[in-house]
Each structure stands twice: as structure tokens, then as C-alpha cells.
Design an enzyme around this catalytic site. Structure first.
Site, PDB file in Angstrom:
ATOM      1  N   SER A  18       0.844  -1.202   0.000  1.00 14.18           N
ATOM      2  CA  SER A  18       0.000   0.000   0.000  1.00 14.18           C
ATOM      3  C   SER A  18       0.879   1.251   0.000  1.00 14.18           C
ATOM      4  O   SER A  18       1.873   1.332   0.715  1.00 14.18           O
ATOM      5  CB  SER A  18      -0.895  -0.004   1.244  1.00 14.18           C
ATOM      6  N   GLY A  73       2.515  11.001   5.249  1.00  9.73           N
ATOM      7  CA  GLY A  73       1.379  11.505   6.017  1.00  9.73           C
ATOM      8  C   GLY A  73       0.015  11.158   5.445  1.00  9.73           C
ATOM      9  O   GLY A  73      -0.966  11.871   5.680  1.00  9.73           O
ATOM     10  N   CYS A 131      -1.706   3.284  13.648  1.00  7.82           N
ATOM     11  CA  CYS A 131      -2.200   4.609  13.999  1.00  7.82           C
ATOM     12  C   CYS A 131      -2.764   4.556  15.407  1.00  7.82           C
ATOM     13  O   CYS A 131      -3.142   3.487  15.883  1.00  7.82           O
ATOM     14  CB  CYS A 131      -3.332   4.992  13.047  1.00  7.82           C
ATOM     15  N   ILE A 191       5.991  -6.400   6.488  1.00  9.45           N
ATOM     16  CA  ILE A 191       5.981  -5.385   7.522  1.00  9.45           C
ATOM     17  C   ILE A 191       5.618  -4.025   6.929  1.00  9.45           C
ATOM     18  O   ILE A 191       5.858  -3.779   5.747  1.00  9.45           O
ATOM     19  CB  ILE A 191       7.371  -5.297   8.236  1.00  9.45           C
TER      20      ILE A 191
END
Lengths: 295, 282
Positions: A18, A73, A131, A191
Site C-alpha cells: 500500500s 502523512g 495509527c 511489515i
């Protein structure tokens, strides 16, 4: 070399990580050749959040020996923007679509999973749990209890495969993987990047706009292999292994450590066809084993 | 915004056909057998044998504007102007004839034609600094082919950072150098300030590429004088095709753009400043 991730059947075991390939931008740059020669068996989207995010202030990148640090971010259009603008374009890809989602509360995660999974263009979901949960302040993917509770909350919302993307920034990823399995996840992927900092040599201050970021690339492969092995020993779920894969030999190492499939990440930045090459090399390496099977 | 030329999918090998030193820089020419003709302002991600192996750096490819491109029998000859300042540029600048240059491209959006940038354009002004003169050399040739009136202003720090003038062939250029070794002693923006004096500024189409400080001075001057300007910017960039989201440039109205897919050529009024954090990372 087809593989199964829950109910999702893939033609071969090489995906993208991703946030390491933007199929929409790549089609703009390379044209429809991208559709004719798509490098991955499934496309994993960049992480989407409920609200749009602009991302971190630059600089966002730092090259390291055999790797790089990024602090991007999670810039994205938000759920509505994704569904309206990105999803129709991603639906034109010749492979199944896995959508990565992230939220800072279980309710927001549930809204994302509910809205995304009801779209038929979406084959599976990946939960980015690197998160904090704003209620507990804990990083979800670093806490087995948080991870389990999140999976239990989301599991009833969809029949599509739920993949939990594990963070490597823990003492041991195995308990978190076990919690994901117990919570009803269909697979784990690992990972994510390793937390990292670089200093500006001119000032001695942190170089990245956000202060710190995540390390990826060839440099992290030994860490990733170790974590995949630990997770394989702890769960029977399919594992999507990644971290520094640049060649078929690298991919084979992950399969030998127990991965079901692999993902190419940073290597895409060096060559948009890195995934295709990894797959071809992996197939060539696997041929002797296959012919043995026939006997 | 002019249309991009699409790139072949994937990185490919080109053969280095020439390498010549020029005023502290190096021009590396390579024959691209498979790629299309790029447009002025487009760029390539470059790497070479040994990338990411010995000592681990350079690891990521490096973005370079194409300084010139000419169709030949067996492909397109691509010229890149290189200043060896870090591990990647040092490898690239050292490539000898016959070596392999790995390229992905052409990438990004090119410079707009002058009348697209400014419908009232009577003339183009090209402003380049240091190794950033590269994309302007190709633009200068394109404008000459169209017989569009063009003035070229180039600035250099000193003799050791003043290469690439031959890319402009015999065309007339206005020179500035900080050490006074050639032309006006001072900044190239001094020359631009004179060129944009008076009402003519509104009929200019300005194109600039160079170090961030120079580009910001050009941007501010053009904004003040009402001259439309396109700037070819630079940021750290891992991929060049929109994958990494690393090349963020702040927009004037908030948020960021990805310079590799929305740039590298950007209209001056889209950005608040041309000084992008991280540019010049080696």
C-alpha cells in the site's frame, strides 16, 4: 503459481505494498500499457481515511544506504472523494482491488469498512492499524487487545477478506497477529515501515518535515523476514510478506519464511515494472520445485 | 499546460554514446532506442549499473530534465547536464561511452507554448541558473524552430559552475555571473528585472529553471510586473511517476501537488514560493 488470501484467489503471489504504487497516476504517465501489463496480481490502494488529508509538509523523503525514509502523512481524497473519483478508475484495472483504510476510532473504521466493502469493485480490505486509537491513545497495531477488538468490531460488517497490516515497531509481532486471527481477520500483511529519523547534516536538526518517518527498501529485508517467521509460527492465516523485496530470490525468502504471497514496495520507485520482474524471477526459481511435484 | 508525452512502461537501458566535460559540469548523451521524443521541460529518472549495491548509495534513481533530444537512426539521443554533487550524480557524471544508463521517462508535464502561457505573448524570456539551464536549452531550440522571438538570460555562480552553454548552440544569450567571470557581475534576475521594465512585461512569457533562490526571485519579480511565468522546480523524488508522494510542493491556495505528475513545470501563480523544503538533497 496462484494463491488464496481468504476467499480471494490471485493468479500469482506478487502484490504491491500500500502506498507504493498509484495506478491512476501511473496510467496517466504510461498510458494503457499499464492495463495490458499490470505488474501485480492484485492492486492495493494507498490508505484512505474518512476525511481528506493533505499529507505532511516537505521534505518527505531521505535516501539511506540501501533504503529510504518517508514521511508522507497519508494524503488522500477522503472516503467520499475516493468513492467518487478513484474507485471508478481503479475498477478498470485488470486485477482485484484491495482497499487500504485507516481511522483513529472503531466507529470511523466501521464507517470506512461498511462504505468500501459494499462496493462490488472492491475485492478485499486492508486495515492500516499503524495509527493511534484517539480514545485509548494506543497504537492499535502495537496492542493485541486493541487489534482483536477492532477486528471483532469490523468482522460482522463485511464478508470480504479483511487483511490486517502489521507494524514492525513492536517487540514481537506474533501476539498482535494472533489477536488479529482471533478477532476474525482473514490474513495479515507485514511489515509496514520501521520508524526512523534522519538529520539534516547542515543543521543537525531532523530532516523530514514531520520529524520522523518510516524506513523501507533493501535495508529492512532481514527484519521483515524475521517478523514473518515469528508470525508464521503464531498463526495459520495467510501472510502477505513484504519489506525490501527487489528480486525473485528475495520473494522466495519470504515464502520460505512462511509467507503465502509477497508485496513489492520501494522497488517500484526504481522501476514501475519491478513487480513483473519479481514474479518472473520467482517463477523461474520455483520451476525445479514444481517439476519435482509432478513426479 | 501542455500535454505530456507518455513514457514506455518500466525502466529501460540506454547506451551512453558521449560524455563531455563542460565548465565544471558533464553532459552525458545516451541513445534511447525505445522511447518517444520528449518535450522541453520533461524529465527522466536516471540510474546506472551498481546502483544500490556497493555501499548502498545511490539507491533511488535521480530526476533529470532533458537538456536536448534529437531523433537519430536507432532511437532518440538524450542529453543530460549533470553536476556531480552527491553519490548519484557522481556515478552518472562518471558514465563513459558504452556504459548503460537506465531511464524511466519521459515524465512530467512540459513547458507550455508561449501563447498558452500568455495569450498576449510577443516574446519569450528564458531565465536559467547553473545546472538548471538544461531544460531551457531544449525549449530555446523549440522556440527557434517556431521562429518565436526569444531572449535567453543565464546566470552562473563562478567559472567552476558554468557549464552547458554549448547546449544553446550559437544562439545569443545574456550572461550573468556572481564572480564576474562572464557577462554582468551579479544575478541573472538583475537582467530579468531590466527585461521586464515597462509595459512590455505583460506581453512576455517567462520560463525559468535554476536553484530555488533564483526561482523564487523570478517568481516574485514576474508576479510584481504582471508577467506570466512557468518554473521548472526540483524536489527530492523517489519514483517520478506519482507512486511515492514524496515530491510534495505547497500550493498557493493550500494543500500540495505531486511535482512529478503535476509538474515539474509549474505556473508561478500556483505556488506561494519556489523555495521547496528539501530541494538540493544529495
Amino acid at each position: 503459481m496462484s494463491v488464496r488470501i481468504g476467499s480471494l484467489e490471485l493468479e500469482h503471489p506478487v502484490l504491491n505494498g500500500s502506498g507504493t504504487f498509484d495506478a491512476i497516476a501511473a496510467r496517466q504517465v504510461f498510458g494503457d500499457a499499464l492495463l495490458e501489463r499490470f505488474p501485480f496480481a492484485a492492486f492495493v490502494s494507498k490508505t484512505i481515511t474518512l476525511e481528506p488529508r493533505a499529507g505532511n509538509p516537505p521534505p518527505r523523503l531521505w535516501e539511506t544506504p540501501s533504503g529510504m525514509i518517508n514521511s508522507i502523512g497519508l494524503p488522500n481524497k477522503g472516503l467520499e472523494g475516493f468513492l467518487a473519483h478513484d474507485l471508478p478508475q481503479l475498477a478498470e484495472l485488470p486485477v482485484p482491488l484491495i482497499v487500504s483504510v485507516m481511522a483513529t476510532s472503531r466507529d470511523d473504521f466501521a464507517r470506512l469498512v461498511g462504505a468500501v466493502s459494499e462496493r462490488e469493485e472492491v475485492a478485499a480490505l486492508e486495515l492500516n492499524v499503524s495509527c493511534p486509537n484517539v480514545k485509548s491513545g494506543l497504537i492499535v497495531g502495537a496492542e493485541p487487545a486493541e487489534t482483536r477488538a477492532l477486528c471483532e468490531a469490523l468482522r460482522p460488517l463485511t464478508d470480504k477478506p479483511l487483511i490486517v497490516k502489521l507494524t514492525p515497531n513492536v517487540a514481537d509481532p506474533a501476539p498482535v497477529a494472533r489477536a488479529a486471527e482471533e478477532g476474525g481477520a482473514d490474513a495479515v500483511s507485514l511489515i509496514n515501515t520501521l520508524r526512523a529519523t534522519a538529520l539534516d547534516p547542515r543543521t543537525g536538526e531532523p530532516w523530514l518535515g514531520a520529524g520522523s518517518g518510516g524506513l523501507s527498501g533493501a535495508a529492512v529485508k532481514p527484519v521483515a523476514l524475521d517478523q514473518v517467521r515469528r508470525v508464521r509460527a503464531a498463526v495459520s492465516l495467510p501472510i502477505i510478506g513484504m519489506g525490501g523485496i527487489e528480486s525473485g530470490a528475495d520473494a522466495l525468502d519470504f515464502l520460505r519464511c512462511g509467507a503465502t504471497a509477497v508485496a513489492v514496495g520501494t522497488a517500484n520507485f526504481r522501476d514501475p515494472l519491478a513487480g513483473e520482474r519479481v514474479r518472473a524471477e520467482l517463477e523461474a526459481l520455483s520451476e525445479p520445485a514444481r517439476s519435482l511435484d509432478l513426479k | 499546460m501542455s500535454d505530456r508525452v507518455q513514457a514506455p512502461l518500466g525502466a529501460r537501458d540506454c547506451e551512453v554514446t558521449d560524455r563531455r566535460a563542460t565548465g565544471g559540469y558533464v553532459i552525458v548523451s545516451a541513445l534511447d532506442a525505445e522511447g518517444p521524443d520528449p518535450k522541453p521541460g520533461q524529465f527522466y529518472m536516471l540510474s546506472a549499473d551498481g546502483w544500490g549495491t556497493h555501499g548502498g548509495r545511490p539507491f533511488l534513481p535521480r530526476a533529470f530534465s532533458v537538456a536536448d533530444a534529437e531523433r537519430a537512426d536507432r532511437g532518440v539521443r538524450l542529453d543530460f547536464l549533470i553536476d556531480a554533487v552527491g553519490p548519484g550524480t557522481s556515478v552518472l557524471a562518471g558514465l563513459e561511452r558504452g556504459a548503460r544508463l537506465r531511464v524511466t521517462g519521459p515524465l512530467g508535464v512540459p513547458f507550455s507554448p508561449p501563447r498558452e502561457l500568455n495569450p498576449d505573448a510577443a516574446g519569450a524570456i528564458l531565465v536559467g541558473g547553473g545546472v538548471g539551464i538544461a531544460p531551457l536549452a531544449m525549449l530555446r531550440r523549440e522556440l527557434a524552430r517556431r521562429a518565436f522571438p526569444t531572449r535567453t538570460l543565464l546566470g552562473f555562480r563562478d567559472r567552476e559552475h558554468s557549464g552547458g552553454l554549448e547546449l544553446f548552440r550559437c544562439q545569443e544569450v545574456g550572461l550573468a555571473s556572481e564572480d564576474g567571470h562572464a557577462g554582468h557581475q551579479g544575478y541573472v534576475t538583475d537582467l530579468l528585472a531590466v527585461a521586464l521594465k515597462g509595459p512590455d512585461a505583460h506581453t512576455a512569457a517567462v520560463y525559468a529553471c535554476g536553484p530555488p533562490g533564483m526561482l523564487e526571485a523570478v517568481r516574485a519579480l514576474c508576479a510584481e510586473r504582471g508577467a506570466p511565468v512557468e518554473l521548472a522546480l526540483e524536489t527530492p523524488m523517489a519514483c517520478g511517476y506519482g507512486a511515492c508522494f514524496g515530491c510534495a510542493v505547497p500550493l498557493a491556495d493550500g494543500g500540495y501537488m505531486r511535482l512529478c505528475v503535476e509538474g515539474p513545470v509549474v505556473r508561478g501563480d500556483r505556488i506561494a514560493t519556489a523555495i521547496v523544503e528539501g530541494a538540493g538533497h544529495r
